[in-house]
Design a protein around this motif. Structure first.
Motif, PDB file in Angstrom:
ATOM      1  N   ARG A 252      11.591  29.045  74.628  1.00 13.70           N
ATOM      2  CA  ARG A 252      10.778  30.241  74.421  1.00 13.70           C
ATOM      3  C   ARG A 252      11.561  31.436  73.938  1.00 13.70           C
ATOM      4  O   ARG A 252      11.116  32.550  74.076  1.00 13.70           O
ATOM      5  CB  ARG A 252      10.175  30.683  75.747  1.00 13.70           C
ATOM      6  CG  ARG A 252       9.539  29.644  76.508  1.00 13.70           C
ATOM      7  CD  ARG A 252       8.982  30.289  77.731  1.00 13.70           C
ATOM      8  NE  ARG A 252       8.247  29.293  78.441  1.00 13.70           N
ATOM      9  CZ  ARG A 252       8.074  29.311  79.726  1.00 13.70           C
ATOM     10  NH1 ARG A 252       8.554  30.300  80.425  1.00 13.70           N
ATOM     11  NH2 ARG A 252       7.392  28.366  80.309  1.00 13.70           N
ATOM     12  N   LYS A 253      12.717  31.252  73.419  1.00 15.73           N
ATOM     13  CA  LYS A 253      13.479  32.449  73.078  1.00 15.73           C
ATOM     14  C   LYS A 253      13.486  32.674  71.571  1.00 15.73           C
ATOM     15  O   LYS A 253      13.131  31.791  70.794  1.00 15.73           O
ATOM     16  CB  LYS A 253      14.893  32.298  73.605  1.00 15.73           C
ATOM     17  CG  LYS A 253      15.539  31.071  73.006  1.00 15.73           C
ATOM     18  CD  LYS A 253      16.972  31.251  72.810  1.00 15.73           C
ATOM     19  CE  LYS A 253      17.385  30.436  71.610  1.00 15.73           C
ATOM     20  NZ  LYS A 253      17.662  31.196  70.447  1.00 15.73           N
ATOM     21  N   ARG A 254      13.904  33.855  71.199  1.00 11.68           N
ATOM     22  CA  ARG A 254      14.043  34.151  69.772  1.00 11.68           C
ATOM     23  C   ARG A 254      15.284  33.443  69.253  1.00 11.68           C
ATOM     24  O   ARG A 254      16.201  33.164  70.018  1.00 11.68           O
ATOM     25  CB  ARG A 254      14.221  35.649  69.567  1.00 11.68           C
ATOM     26  CG  ARG A 254      13.039  36.459  70.000  1.00 11.68           C
ATOM     27  CD  ARG A 254      13.186  37.863  69.471  1.00 11.68           C
ATOM     28  NE  ARG A 254      13.005  37.853  68.024  1.00 11.68           N
ATOM     29  CZ  ARG A 254      11.827  38.000  67.444  1.00 11.68           C
ATOM     30  NH1 ARG A 254      10.768  38.186  68.169  1.00 11.68           N
ATOM     31  NH2 ARG A 254      11.716  37.961  66.140  1.00 11.68           N
ATOM     32  N   ARG A 255      15.307  33.217  67.963  1.00 12.09           N
ATOM     33  CA  ARG A 255      16.467  32.539  67.396  1.00 12.09           C
ATOM     34  C   ARG A 255      17.721  33.390  67.513  1.00 12.09           C
ATOM     35  O   ARG A 255      17.651  34.601  67.356  1.00 12.09           O
ATOM     36  CB  ARG A 255      16.198  32.202  65.935  1.00 12.09           C
ATOM     37  CG  ARG A 255      15.195  31.083  65.808  1.00 12.09           C
ATOM     38  CD  ARG A 255      15.132  30.583  64.420  1.00 12.09           C
ATOM     39  NE  ARG A 255      14.782  31.671  63.502  1.00 12.09           N
ATOM     40  CZ  ARG A 255      14.782  31.530  62.197  1.00 12.09           C
ATOM     41  NH1 ARG A 255      15.135  30.395  61.664  1.00 12.09           N
ATOM     42  NH2 ARG A 255      14.432  32.530  61.427  1.00 12.09           N
TER      43      ARG A 255
ATOM     44  N   LYS B 285      19.294  34.301  69.980  1.00  9.61           N
ATOM     45  CA  LYS B 285      19.355  35.159  71.179  1.00  9.61           C
ATOM     46  C   LYS B 285      19.992  34.327  72.276  1.00  9.61           C
ATOM     47  O   LYS B 285      19.781  33.117  72.373  1.00  9.61           O
ATOM     48  CB  LYS B 285      17.941  35.573  71.599  1.00  9.61           C
ATOM     49  CG  LYS B 285      17.407  36.722  70.776  1.00  9.61           C
ATOM     50  CD  LYS B 285      17.916  38.048  71.302  1.00  9.61           C
ATOM     51  CE  LYS B 285      17.870  39.136  70.271  1.00  9.61           C
ATOM     52  NZ  LYS B 285      16.547  39.683  70.038  1.00  9.61           N
TER      53      LYS B 285
ATOM     54  N   ILE C 227      24.589  42.463  59.601  1.00  9.29           N
ATOM     55  CA  ILE C 227      24.209  41.117  60.023  1.00  9.29           C
ATOM     56  C   ILE C 227      24.100  40.223  58.807  1.00  9.29           C
ATOM     57  O   ILE C 227      23.906  40.700  57.685  1.00  9.29           O
ATOM     58  CB  ILE C 227      22.876  41.136  60.778  1.00  9.29           C
ATOM     59  CG1 ILE C 227      21.785  41.820  59.939  1.00  9.29           C
ATOM     60  CG2 ILE C 227      23.020  41.827  62.123  1.00  9.29           C
ATOM     61  CD1 ILE C 227      20.424  41.697  60.550  1.00  9.29           C
ATOM     62  N   ASN C 228      24.245  38.925  59.014  1.00  7.71           N
ATOM     63  CA  ASN C 228      24.095  37.999  57.898  1.00  7.71           C
ATOM     64  C   ASN C 228      22.639  37.563  57.784  1.00  7.71           C
ATOM     65  O   ASN C 228      21.782  38.043  58.531  1.00  7.71           O
ATOM     66  CB  ASN C 228      25.049  36.805  58.051  1.00  7.71           C
ATOM     67  CG  ASN C 228      24.643  35.924  59.219  1.00  7.71           C
ATOM     68  OD1 ASN C 228      23.588  36.108  59.810  1.00  7.71           O
ATOM     69  ND2 ASN C 228      25.494  34.983  59.557  1.00  7.71           N
ATOM     70  N   SER C 229      22.385  36.654  56.855  1.00  7.44           N
ATOM     71  CA  SER C 229      20.999  36.301  56.584  1.00  7.44           C
ATOM     72  C   SER C 229      20.335  35.606  57.767  1.00  7.44           C
ATOM     73  O   SER C 229      19.137  35.425  57.781  1.00  7.44           O
ATOM     74  CB  SER C 229      20.925  35.406  55.351  1.00  7.44           C
ATOM     75  OG  SER C 229      21.731  34.265  55.580  1.00  7.44           O
ATOM     76  N   GLN C 230      21.135  35.196  58.742  1.00  3.23           N
ATOM     77  CA  GLN C 230      20.524  34.569  59.914  1.00  3.23           C
ATOM     78  C   GLN C 230      20.429  35.544  61.083  1.00  3.23           C
ATOM     79  O   GLN C 230      20.074  35.166  62.177  1.00  3.23           O
ATOM     80  CB  GLN C 230      21.327  33.346  60.336  1.00  3.23           C
ATOM     81  CG  GLN C 230      21.101  32.208  59.370  1.00  3.23           C
ATOM     82  CD  GLN C 230      22.234  31.214  59.417  1.00  3.23           C
ATOM     83  OE1 GLN C 230      23.328  31.526  59.875  1.00  3.23           O
ATOM     84  NE2 GLN C 230      21.950  30.028  58.943  1.00  3.23           N
ATOM     85  N   GLY C 231      20.796  36.782  60.811  1.00  5.44           N
ATOM     86  CA  GLY C 231      20.633  37.788  61.850  1.00  5.44           C
ATOM     87  C   GLY C 231      21.829  37.924  62.771  1.00  5.44           C
ATOM     88  O   GLY C 231      21.751  38.588  63.784  1.00  5.44           O
TER      89      GLY C 231
ATOM     90  N   GLY D 288       8.653  35.917  67.638  1.00  2.00           N
ATOM     91  CA  GLY D 288       9.964  35.308  67.834  1.00  2.00           C
ATOM     92  C   GLY D 288       9.861  33.869  68.291  1.00  2.00           C
ATOM     93  O   GLY D 288      10.664  33.387  69.075  1.00  2.00           O
TER      94      GLY D 288
ATOM     95  N   LEU E 208      14.209  38.946  61.648  1.00  6.17           N
ATOM     96  CA  LEU E 208      15.402  39.706  62.007  1.00  6.17           C
ATOM     97  C   LEU E 208      15.049  41.034  62.667  1.00  6.17           C
ATOM     98  O   LEU E 208      15.890  41.901  62.836  1.00  6.17           O
ATOM     99  CB  LEU E 208      16.284  39.949  60.776  1.00  6.17           C
ATOM    100  CG  LEU E 208      16.772  38.693  60.053  1.00  6.17           C
ATOM    101  CD1 LEU E 208      17.676  39.065  58.888  1.00  6.17           C
ATOM    102  CD2 LEU E 208      17.512  37.763  61.003  1.00  6.17           C
TER     103      LEU E 208
END
Lengths: 662, 371
Positions: free
Chosen positions: A126-129, A131, A230-234, B44, B257
């Motif tokens: 359930r988390k954000r990518r 994170k 940040i890069n393209s993946q955050g 998210g 993001l």
């Protein structure tokens, strides 16, 4: 439904009109949809390249950085509230190659239970990518060491450190310091309302109670910012700019942790509270309410089981008894005597007979003295020394409730003292107007008599007692009770302890002025005798002190006793037994400390035998080995008619040192 | 009263017996399921949020089906009483309402908290439709004036809370009834002129500083790109960078993001346009258009002036939601806090919205006003 009037309706015309209007509305809908679509078309097609470039350039993020919370010290520099790093094991699953295997290996290494692992895998879903997810909270030092050695084998798993509040004296300071706990929905709403939410963007905890809450703004500090690319993946590539947070300011309190310890020991096994204050400043030296609880429990989020236990405990540990109302009983007799003197209904030497009971003319009720057979002829001194009820029934009757409540309100009873914690109760100073507002009933004379011995509806907080006693020993000069002594201009967390302290200044309150200043001395002398005379009610507790104390006892009736019924503590249910009260100050000549003690439902005896010794232990600790003698002792014992004026000149206290002024 | 469209039970389909309008239901369900997918991306990829939203949608659908069973006659009968109670509750909110997020919108009844303004979204069109349908259409000028006063009362009370978005929706629901009832064009012009005269009064006396700030930001967002203009700029970047085809589901950098604010609530349209592009926007707007067309069709075919006016107003107000939300996130309108209907994450307004659709279905399926 019967129509009120008969309408001849042309339904076809109505339907046509409606259809026309609906069609116009529909055209309007189409036009507006077209506007929306054209606008989006403009953004997505005509300006596509511009926005695509801006989206790709959107690589700079502003990350909030939480400030360190200011520390809290006692008056002698003992740390009362610290920030301690708490280590947790965190994982960024996207960075771990074989999540299942790695987690099970690490779990074995650190002995993490299967339960925690299951919880972790649930959270991962359930988390954000990118994170982090917590695998284990609060690692022990050993666990941190073991993991650090093996960390290189597990990319994506790391120890996350965060500062959390820690109260080294746990339950000793909770009622005054309060505690910091997680910011909840309600706090967020309040912060938003006050326009402070941006400053709390990175903060996890907020002061919920006591000093932590009252001085939240000083303790919290200012948020800092980290500008990162940040890069393209955050994920963060590098830090571009850093605005460090400004730590909250450290607080130095007037509290003395050693006095707190004595207070706790003296109250152990009892329900009650002690407040000790410096009458010269209003600074609180000790405030302890027993039983207490450990504020650290709340810092990490108290479990509902523990919380229920605290909440449902019969002894109500969550309540700060030092700011809750108790019937003051005889502790307020000196204040009432002062009112009598000032209103000229008594003089220092006027006497009344005490046969052991008091009766109002024409009424059947008999008001009893605590002593069978009474005290004989009683004057003011004897009435206070012996805590004679009959004298005060008579005094209250002569004064009437309005004169009493007016004077008592000038001492601060029935109002907030203004202390720097929010938990304070106003307690109740009854008056004719109060009873009308509260019960919509007239005031009865019988109630005035009860007020004369500090009973009836009257309640005071131990804190209010110390404030009123301060006004008394200062001969009318009033002080605002407070904890905060100084704030550090530069927080110790930023520079290495070369901080300059800024003393807190408290506004002077308008003094309480008497028509005859010698009335102060009459009453203060009577309190002195109460402790120093051999047969007086307060004597036993203060026998043989090296300092010269004065005070007043009190035993408050909790349960109502019927006419002609006798009170017997042993036979009464524990919760209905009398409360013991005591107020004291020392040294008599130049008071440095005033103390108020309240103990609930004592088994035997009254204020002198139960609460008095608690006040004494506090004072013993405060004065330590200092010897402050006063020549008045002998005079009191030989001649208790000694005038206040004489006493004032004869007494030459030998003050050795003067520590503890703030 | 003469009856049009006699009842022939044998001709009634199962849907009509259940008082469900199938095309409308299909339109609603397709938007809802689309909404769940976007909420997953915008939130998210948190499945918890999606589940919570699905539960809410379920509840809202049940409310809709329940309301659809009630014959419109019943609303008409209770119109005045409920309107007065609603007004009193709005006054109560202002006097002792619960302050949340800087605005007083909630009334605490002890066992539950609720927003009287939500109920007024339904009650105002019912009340105005009842009031106007007392008389023959087209409406007389005096009736229009009274109807305006009736609309203005709840609108001002809600604007004072302050909740500009809801007061706007309630005002339009009442004005649509007046318009559909055939108010003369002259009158409409006069009202429009008065409304523009009212704008400065609104600006000076009623709008709070933060609301003025929003309007100023709307007029010139680039002036303060890191402050309050940030939301609008980021939203426009999200929409614009989606291009014709979109970046693909779960691939929108602006939302993933976290450059976009309020991604799963008010700004969900920006997430959608970033990931699905102009094609997606076209499809989405078509579904909205379909629902509006179906609603207006139901209104035209209703049997009585009251139900016609009510159905028309509900449908057009629904469109106002769509227009205001998309308009604000794409920079056409100032930010007023209106969700994208049936798609945005959120509870209270979703239930009210579907209750409105329930009434619309009742208008369409209860063949007679008198049952």
């Amino acid at each position: 439904m019967a129509p009120r009037r008969v309408l001849i309706r042309n339904h076809t015309a109505e339907a046509n009109l409606f259809a026309r209007r609906t069609f116009i509305a529909f055209i309007g809908v189409l036009v507006l949809l077209l506007v929306l679509f054209t606008n989006v078309y403009n953004l997505q097609v005509n300006s596509f390249e511009k926005y695509q470039t801006r989206s790709n350039a959107n690589r700079i993020k502003l990350l909030p950085v939480a400030p360190n919370r200011g520390l809290i010290y006692d008056r002698n520099g003992v740390l009362l509230a610290d920030n301690k790093p708490v280590y947790s094991l965190a994982v960024i699953p996207e960075d771990v190659q074989d999540l299942k295997n790695s987690i099970s290996e690490v779990s074995q290494l650190l002995q993490i239970s299967q339960d925690r692992q299951d919880k972790f895998f649930k959270a991962v879903k359930r988390k954000r990518r990118f994170k982090q997810v917590e695998l284990y909270p609060r690692l022990s030092e050993h666990q941190v060491a073991v993991f650090s050695v093996n960390q290189h084998k597990y990319p994506g798993i790391f120890v996350d450190a965060r500062l959390k509040r820690y109260y080294p004296f746990s339950d000793l300071t909770t009622h005054s310091l309060g505690y910091v706990a997680r910011i909840n929905r309600k706090d967020i709403n309040k912060l938003e309302l006050e326009g402070k939410s941006e400053n709390y963007a990175a903060t996890h905890g907020i002061g919920k109670l006591g000093i932590e809450k009252y001085y939240e703004d000083i303790l919290h500090g200012r948020i800092g910012h980290q500008e990162v690319e940040i890069n393209s993946q955050g994920r963060i590539i590098r830090t571009l700019d850093y605005t460090p947070p400004i730590s909250g300011k450290d607080l130095t309190l007037t509290l003395d942790i050693e006095l707190q310890m004595i207070a706790k020991r003296a109250l152990s096994g009892k329900r009650g509270a002690v407040v000790a204050m410096d009458p010269r400043t209003g600074g609180i030296l000790a405030m302890y309410s027993n039983p207490s609880y450990d504020g650290n429990l709340f810092v990490h989020g108290i479990s509902s089981k523990d919380y229920k236990k605290l909440l449902n405990s019969k002894n109500l540990p969550l309540i700060n008894r030092s700011v809750q109302g108790y019937p003051p009983a005889s502790t307020v007799k000196p204040f009432l005597a002062l009112t009598g003197l000032e209103e000229k209904v008594i003089t220092e030497h006027s006497k009344i007979p005490d046969p052991g009971w008091y009766q109002l003319e024409g009424l059947p009720n008999k008001y009893r003295d605590w002593k069978n057979g009474g005290h004989g002829w009683v004057d003011l001194n004897r009435a206070i020394e012996q805590s004679c009820n009959i004298y005060f029934f008579d005094l209250a009757f002569k004064l009437g409730i309005t004169k009493i409540s007016t004077m008592m309100e000038r001492f601060g009873f029935g109002d907030y003292t203004g202390i720097d914690i929010h938990e304070e109760s106003k307690a109740i100073m009854p008056s004719v107007g109060w009873k009308r507002a509260r019960y919509n009933q007239p005031w009865y004379t019988g109630e005035t008599l009860s007020v004369g011995i500090g009973q009836s509806f009257w309640t005071v907080t131990p804190l209010q007692l110390t404030q009123a006693l301060t006004t008394l020993v200062n001969r009318g000069e009033r002080k605002v009770p407070h904890f905060l002594k100084a704030t550090a201009e530069v927080s110790s967390s930023n520079s290495n302890h070369n901080n300059t302290h800024v003393q807190r200044h408290y506004e002077e309150q308008a003094p309480l002025k008497l028509n005859q200043a010698k009335n102060w001395d009459i009453v203060l002398n009577a309190m002195h005798r109460t402790v120093q005379k051999v047969d007086a009610t307060g004597h036993a507790a203060f026998k043989g002190t090296t300092y010269d104390a004065a005070g007043k006892t009190g035993s408050a009736q909790v349960a109502r006793i019927k006419q002609d019924e006798k009170y017997d503590a042993q036979a009464t249910q524990e919760r209905k037994r009398d409360n013991a009260m005591f107020i004291a100050f020392a040294p008599f000549k130049q008071p440095e400390i005033v103390v108020a003690v309240a103990i609930e439902n004592v088994a035997k005896g009254g204020g002198g035998t139960n609460a008095g010794p608690v006040a004494r232990q506090i004072m013993d600790q405060y004065f330590g080995s200092r010897v402050i003698t006063s020549s008045i002792d002998n005079n009191v014992k030989s001649d208790h008619r000694l005038s206040a004026h004489q006493a004032h000149h004869q007494a030459t206290p030998s003050l050795q040192q003067n520590n503890g002024a703030d | 009263m003469p009856r049009h469209g006699q009842d022939h039970p044998a001709e009634r389909s199962i849907w009509q017996k259940l008082h469900i309008d199938l095309p409308l239901l299909l339109g609603i369900l397709s938007l809802m399921s689309l909404g769940l997918f976007i909420v997953y991306s915008a939130g998210g990829q948190n499945i918890d949020i999606v589940i919570r939203q699905a539960v809410r949608l379920g509840i809202a659908l049940v409310v809709m089906l329940f309301i659809a069973q009630i014959p419109p006659l019943v609303y008409r009968k209770w119109a005045v009483a409920v309107f007065i109670i609603g007004l009193l509750m709005l006054v109560a909110v202002l006097l002792f309402g619960h302050v949340g997020k800087g605005a007083q919108r909630w009334l605490d009844l002890g066992f539950m908290k609720f927003q009287p303004s939500e109920i007024m979204k339904l009650v105002v069109p019912i009340m105005i439709a009842w009031f106007i349908s007392q008389d023959n259409l087209p409406v007389k000028i005096s009736t229009v004036v009274w109807a305006f006063i009736l609309v203005l009362m709840p609108t001002l009370l809600i604007a004072k809370q302050p909740d500009l978005g809801t007061s706007l929706l309630i005002a339009s629901s009442g004005i649509f009834v007046i318009f559909l009832a055939g108010a003369s064009w002259k009158l409409i012009m006069v009202c429009a002129a008065m409304a523009s005269a009212f704008a400065p009064i609104l600006w000076i006396f009623l709008m709070k500083d933060y609301q003025k700030q929003r309007v100023m930001t709307f007029l010139n967002p680039e002036q303060d790109p890191l402050g309050s203009g940030y939301h609008i700029i980021q939203s426009k970047i999200a929409i614009g960078s989606g291009g014709f085809q979109g970046k693909g589901y779960l691939q929108g950098t602006q939302s993933q993001l976290e450059f976009l604010p309020e991604r799963h609530t008010d700004f969900i349209f920006s997430v959608f346009s970033e990931e699905f592009g102009l094609i997606g926007v076209g499809v989405l707007l078509s579904v909205y258009l379909f629902i509006v067309m179906r609603g207006l069709w139901i209104a035209i075919n209703a049997q009585h002036a009251f139900t016609k006016l009510l159905g028309g107003s509900i449908t057009l107000t629904f469109f106002v939601y769509v227009f205001v939300n998309i308009g604000m996130v794409s920079g056409l309108l100032p930010v007023v806090g209106v969700p994208l209907p049936l798609v945005s994450y959120g509870g209270t307004s979703m239930v009210t919205l579907l209750a409105g659709f329930g009434m619309l279905m009742a208008v369409g399926t209860h063949r007679r006003l008198h049952v």
